[in-house]
Design an enzyme around this catalytic site. Structure first.
Site, mmCIF file in Angstrom:
data_model
loop_
_atom_site.group_PDB
_atom_site.id
_atom_site.type_symbol
_atom_site.label_atom_id
_atom_site.label_comp_id
_atom_site.label_asym_id
_atom_site.label_seq_id
_atom_site.Cartn_x
_atom_site.Cartn_y
_atom_site.Cartn_z
ATOM 1 N N ARG A 317 0.828 -1.212 0.000
ATOM 2 C CA ARG A 317 0.000 0.000 0.000
ATOM 3 C C ARG A 317 0.863 1.264 0.000
ATOM 4 N NH1 ARG A 317 -5.563 1.630 0.647
ATOM 5 N NH2 ARG A 317 -6.310 -0.490 0.790
ATOM 6 N N GLU A 722 -9.684 6.299 7.072
ATOM 7 C CA GLU A 722 -8.249 6.526 6.959
ATOM 8 C C GLU A 722 -7.833 7.755 6.144
ATOM 9 O OE1 GLU A 722 -8.020 2.372 5.586
ATOM 10 O OE2 GLU A 722 -6.142 2.290 6.697
HETATM 11 N N1 MTE Z 1 -11.883 6.110 14.493
HETATM 12 C C1 MTE Z 1 -11.927 5.860 15.811
HETATM 13 N N2 MTE Z 1 -12.619 6.681 16.607
HETATM 14 N N3 MTE Z 1 -11.244 4.805 16.359
HETATM 15 C C2 MTE Z 1 -10.501 3.955 15.577
HETATM 16 O O1 MTE Z 1 -9.896 2.999 16.080
HETATM 17 N N4 MTE Z 1 -9.703 3.407 13.292
HETATM 18 C C3 MTE Z 1 -9.423 3.927 11.954
HETATM 19 C C4 MTE Z 1 -10.654 4.625 11.379
HETATM 20 N N5 MTE Z 1 -11.194 5.559 12.331
HETATM 21 C C5 MTE Z 1 -10.431 4.208 14.164
HETATM 22 C C6 MTE Z 1 -11.174 5.307 13.665
HETATM 23 C C7 MTE Z 1 -8.998 2.893 11.011
HETATM 24 S S1 MTE Z 1 -7.382 2.406 11.002
HETATM 25 C C8 MTE Z 1 -9.869 2.333 10.112
HETATM 26 S S2 MTE Z 1 -9.348 1.210 8.967
HETATM 27 C C9 MTE Z 1 -11.294 2.677 10.107
HETATM 28 O O2 MTE Z 1 -11.629 3.630 11.126
HETATM 29 C C10 MTE Z 1 -12.093 1.405 10.305
HETATM 30 O O3 MTE Z 1 -13.446 1.628 10.411
HETATM 31 P P1 MTE Z 1 -14.402 1.826 9.132
HETATM 32 O O4 MTE Z 1 -13.961 0.864 8.076
HETATM 33 O O5 MTE Z 1 -15.747 1.541 9.671
HETATM 34 O O6 MTE Z 1 -14.210 3.240 8.708
HETATM 35 N N1 HPA Z 2 -5.935 -2.460 4.516
HETATM 36 C C1 HPA Z 2 -6.117 -2.687 5.827
HETATM 37 N N2 HPA Z 2 -6.001 -3.859 6.384
HETATM 38 C C2 HPA Z 2 -5.668 -4.894 5.594
HETATM 39 C C3 HPA Z 2 -5.449 -4.722 4.234
HETATM 40 C C4 HPA Z 2 -5.601 -3.437 3.654
HETATM 41 O O1 HPA Z 2 -5.411 -3.204 2.432
HETATM 42 N N3 HPA Z 2 -5.126 -5.931 3.731
HETATM 43 C C5 HPA Z 2 -5.139 -6.776 4.777
HETATM 44 N N4 HPA Z 2 -5.469 -6.157 5.902
HETATM 45 MO MO1 MOS Z 3 -7.166 0.361 9.542
HETATM 46 S S1 MOS Z 3 -5.119 0.493 9.516
HETATM 47 O O1 MOS Z 3 -7.159 -0.522 8.008
HETATM 48 O O2 MOS Z 3 -7.361 -0.828 10.717
#
Ligand code: MTE
Ligand code: HPA
Ligand code: MOS
Length: 777
Positions: A317, A722
């Site tokens: 990534r 993210e």
């Molecule tokens: N927001 C909060 N409050 N707490 C979290 O741990 N994790 C982040 C983001 N926002 C996180 C957060 C990460 S790394 C990801 S991948 C996404 O939330 C995952 O949730 P979603 O796929 O429902 O957005």
């Molecule tokens: N993003 C986050 N988590 C993951 C991924 C990705 O692309 N692939 C495997 N785990």
């Molecule tokens: Mo988020 S780093 O894909 O949990």
């Protein structure tokens, strides 16, 4: 069948647990009432970075008050491995050799947590020291062992492109890692019964924990149930890192047939669990006098730690985002996932993407200083145009950054403020003041989808009970990001009922099987569509039943708020449900979704790994004291693209949090290992995350409310978790701008990340020509 949109504005929907969060009534794993006779586990960690275990003297541990047992690798009934990719290199408890300082070697089981914790430090383990390589450059020097094969992305002929370009720059950029610093740490509670192992934990990936525990216990997956009500933050740090804790608790629980809880303290949590990958990147860029990029090559050297974990996908990534938002006509990018004798690095918000994006931004800055132009001019000149291909041969088709830049430039008054910054710096220079200001506007383009195509699937389970209340379950986990709230909104809208009718239950492997991690920002995209699928199945059955019962056609049936209209008869929703039940209609459905269109061939470096891109831009203004290196974020303006927002309040919260977390990564958060491989920044005393007082003094966050996802995602929204993290890069570049003023903006300051006050001071000192006589450490 038609339905009308619910009148309640989504912005009015607060987080499903907001009140419980702030009143302390939300249950986290550590708050669960323990069954009678519950025991507590604590891990014993290695004290060397790399060594052969010669002897383990554990009798003092066993003799300590309250201790019931001490578990070592020999006590694991099944497989001693928690590698998420099946690499076999991630032992639960080390056997024979340890590969980093802080690696779990044994587990104490005692009556209380305090007793287990005190006993754990009484072990005497003798090691034969083996050579260790701690960072990417040391790993390269000692042979460059990789935890997984690297990847190459190639388009055109980069060498020829560099050779033919009128101008060329080469550089090396060091990019730091980051600790997740979730408020709630790692935790597992295993409760055995006659036929099952129930695990209550705070993982982002219940299905993976289920499999890891099953393998460790040597039982089939159907004998393990994993439950997650919520996490106190995950940020990627709980995508794989919970596996080990859950396995230890489950092994002890099975052996003693008693519930076992394991919760490391903050220091051990920071020492023993993986973090964001730090990188050293060597790049070359060829460009013309107007600042247009012609060719780019780059080598990404990553500190992966001692095992593979998710390092393949993370370093991939990084390369996928090494272009950020810019077209590279000829390009070759390579990754080197290096094995080091440090904790195994893992997922962290952006998942390697930020470490790619920031290099693209460094390249832009280099070109801007080299050609004497404003950085925003160079950024704009190099943005993708629709149809242009990325280094992985997926064309960009939905580029909206020119409009985002236009709107943000005008809403934050960029041109005037930039001039004001230049004037301010000239005045300070004249007055002999060390204070300088800097301003920068940076974009983000982030690819949405798991790059491993098969993870892009989700399931949901919806029940309507005969009183008209709805229970909703889906494969995603709540970690504060508002996922449960958004999915509940989707189902409420589908049935046209109020949210008070809907209960989202804890995530459990019992209700939805074979789930993917809640990660890659795709929780809402995937689970929202699965939940909608389930709701639509039940709706179709209700329509079918009402057609028969009332001799109506589907066109004559409408779902309106809390009612179903059949021709001119308006039936309350719960009454329609009761009627359907009496007529023996199934009021429960399992939904499913798999993202269409995506495919990826890693060996060829080509495909469509991403369903779509999310975009955004931020403008940050900072002031820097160039005599101490300290800085303040004076103002930040963000315009971010979430497609058609499902919940603007939650989305804005994600953007604010992501921005601040990204800025923390690049400013005060510094991980530091000593020569013996000991992490010396393992508590808030030495590891500085942003404080509330470090947030931008003025912080304007807006959604690009005109944006609509061109792909048919859930309500045409876009993932938000993210992408905004990378908007924090604007702070880093603004600090660079302030420092560059010391040499009249002639030279790119080439700050490494994180730009700690110490680094900022040294960069200032370099540009001042060593006037203070300071020397780098
Ligand atoms: N927001 C909060 N409050 N707490 C979290 O741990 N994790 C982040 C983001 N926002 C996180 C957060 C990460 S790394 C990801 S991948 C996404 O939330 C995952 O949730 P979603 O796929 O429902 O957005
Ligand atoms: N993003 C986050 N988590 C993951 C991924 C990705 O692309 N692939 C495997 N785990
Ligand atoms: Mo988020 S780093 O894909 O949990």
């Amino acid at each position: 069948m038609k339905h009308e949109t619910l009148s309640a504005r989504p912005a009015d929907t607060p987080h499903e647990s907001a009140q419980r969060h702030v009143t302390g009534t939300a249950d986290y794993t550590d708050d669960l009432a323990l069954p009678q006779g519950a025991l507590h586990a604590y891990l014993g960690l290695s004290s060397v970075a790399h060594g052969r275990i010669l002897s383990m003297e554990l009798s003092a541990v066993r003799a300590a008050p309250g201790v019931i047992d001490v578990l070592t690798a020999e006590d694991i009934p099944g497989r001693n491995d928690v590698s998420p990719i099946g690499a076999g290199d991630d032992p639960i408890l080390a056997r024979g050799e340890v590969h980093f300082h802080g690696q779990p070697v044994f587990a104490v089981i005692a009556e209380t947590r305090d007793q287990a914790r005190r006993a754990a430090v009484l072990a005497r383990i003798e090691y034969e020291a083996l050579p260790h390589a701690l960072d990417p450059l040391a790993a390269l020097e000692s042979g460059g062992d990789l935890v997984v094969p690297g990847m190459t992305l190639r388009r055109g002929d980069a060498a020829a492109g560099l050779g033919a370009a009128p101008r060329r720059l080469d550089g090396r950029f060091t990019i730091g890692g980051q600790d997740h610093f979730y408020l709630e740490g790692q935790i597992a509670l295993a409760i055995p019964n006659e036929e099952e192992m129930a695990v209550f934990t705070s993982t982002q990936h219940p299905t993976e924990v289920q499999h890891m525990v099953a393998h460790a216990l040597d039982v089939p997956a159907n004998a393990v149930v994993v439950n997650v009500r919520r996490m106190g933050g995950g940020f990627g740090g709980k995508e794989t890192q919970m596996n080990l804790f859950c396995c230890v608790a489950a092994i002890a629980a099975r052996k003693w047939n008693r519930a076992v809880k394991l919760r490391p303290d903050r220091d051990d949590d920071m020492i023993a669990t993986g973090k964001r990958h730090d990188f050293v990147v060597d790049y070359s860029v060829g460009f013309d006098d107007s600042g247009r990029i012609l060719a780019v090559t780059g080598d990404w050297y990553a500190r992966c730690g001692f095992s593979a974990d998710l390092s393949m996908a993370v370093t991939d990534r990084a390369l996928f985002h090494a272009d950020n938002a810019y077209f590279y006509p000829d390009v070759e990018l390579r990754s080197y996932p290096l094995r080091t004798n440090t904790v195994s690095n893992t997922a962290f918000r952006g998942f390697g993407g930020p470490q790619g994006v920031i290099v693209a931004e460094r390249i832009i800055e280099e070109i801007a200083y080299a050609t004497g132009q404003d950085t925003l001019t160079v950024r704009r000149a190099n943005l993708y145009q629709n149809g242009q291909p990325t280094p992985y041969h997926q064309p960009v088709e939905d580029m909206i950054l020119p409009r985002i830049f236009d709107e943000l430039e005008s809403s934050c008054d960029y041109a005037a403020r930039q001039q004001a910054v230049l004037d301010f710096n000239a005045r300070m220079d004249g007055a002999g003041s060390p204070i300088r200001r800097g301003i920068a506007m940076t974009p983000v383009k982030f690819g949405i989808s798991f790059t491993a195509t098969h993870f892009n699937q989700a399931g949901a389970l919806v029940h309507i009970y005969t009183d008209g209340s709805i229970q909703l379950n889906h494969g995603g986990c709540e970690m504060g990001q508002g996922l449960h709230t958004k999915i509940a909104q989707v189902v409420a809208e589908a049935f046209q009922v109020g949210l008070e009718r809907i209960r989202v239950t804890k995530t459990t492997t019992e209700k939805v099987p074979n789930t993917s991690a809640t990660a890659a920002s795709s929780g809402t995209d995937l689970n929202g569509m699965a939940a909608l699928d389930a709701a639509n199945q039940i709706k179709a059955r209700l329509v079918d039943f009402l057609c028969k019962a009332k001799d109506a056609t589907p066109e004559e049936i409408r779902f309106i708020p809390d009612h179903i209209v059949v021709r001119d008869e308006t039936i309350p929703f719960s009454q329609a449900v009761q009627m359907a039940y009496m007529a023996r209609v199934q009021l429960s459905a399992a939904g499913f979704y798999a993202t269409p269109k995506i495919h990826w061939n890693r060996a060829q470096g080509s495909g469509r790994p991403f369903y779509y891109f999310a975009y955004g831009a931020a403008c940050a203004e900072v002031s820097v004291d160039t005599l101490t290196g300290e800085y303040v974020i004076e103002r930040a303006d963000v315009l971010h693209d979430v497609g058609r927002s499902l919940n603007p309040a939650i989305d804005i919260g994600q953007i604010e949090g992501g921005f601040v977390q990204g800025a923390g990564w690049l400013t005060s958060e510094e991980l530091w290992w000593d020569d013996a491989g000991r992490l010396r920044t393992h508590a808030p005393s030495t590891y500085k995350i942003p404080l509330a007082s470090d947030r931008p003094k003025v912080f304007n966050v807006a959604l690009a409310d005109w944006s609509v996802n061109r792909e048919p995602t859930i309500r045409r929204s876009k993932a938000v978790g993210e992408p905004p993290f990378m908007l924090g890069i604007s702070v880093f570049e603004a600090i660079g701008h302030a420092v560059a003023s010391l040499a009249d903006y002639r030279e790119c300051p080439r700050l490494d990340a994180p730009a700690t006050p110490e680094r900022v001071l040294m960069a200032a000192e370099r540009l001042r020509g060593g006037a203070l006589g300071l020397r780098d450490r």
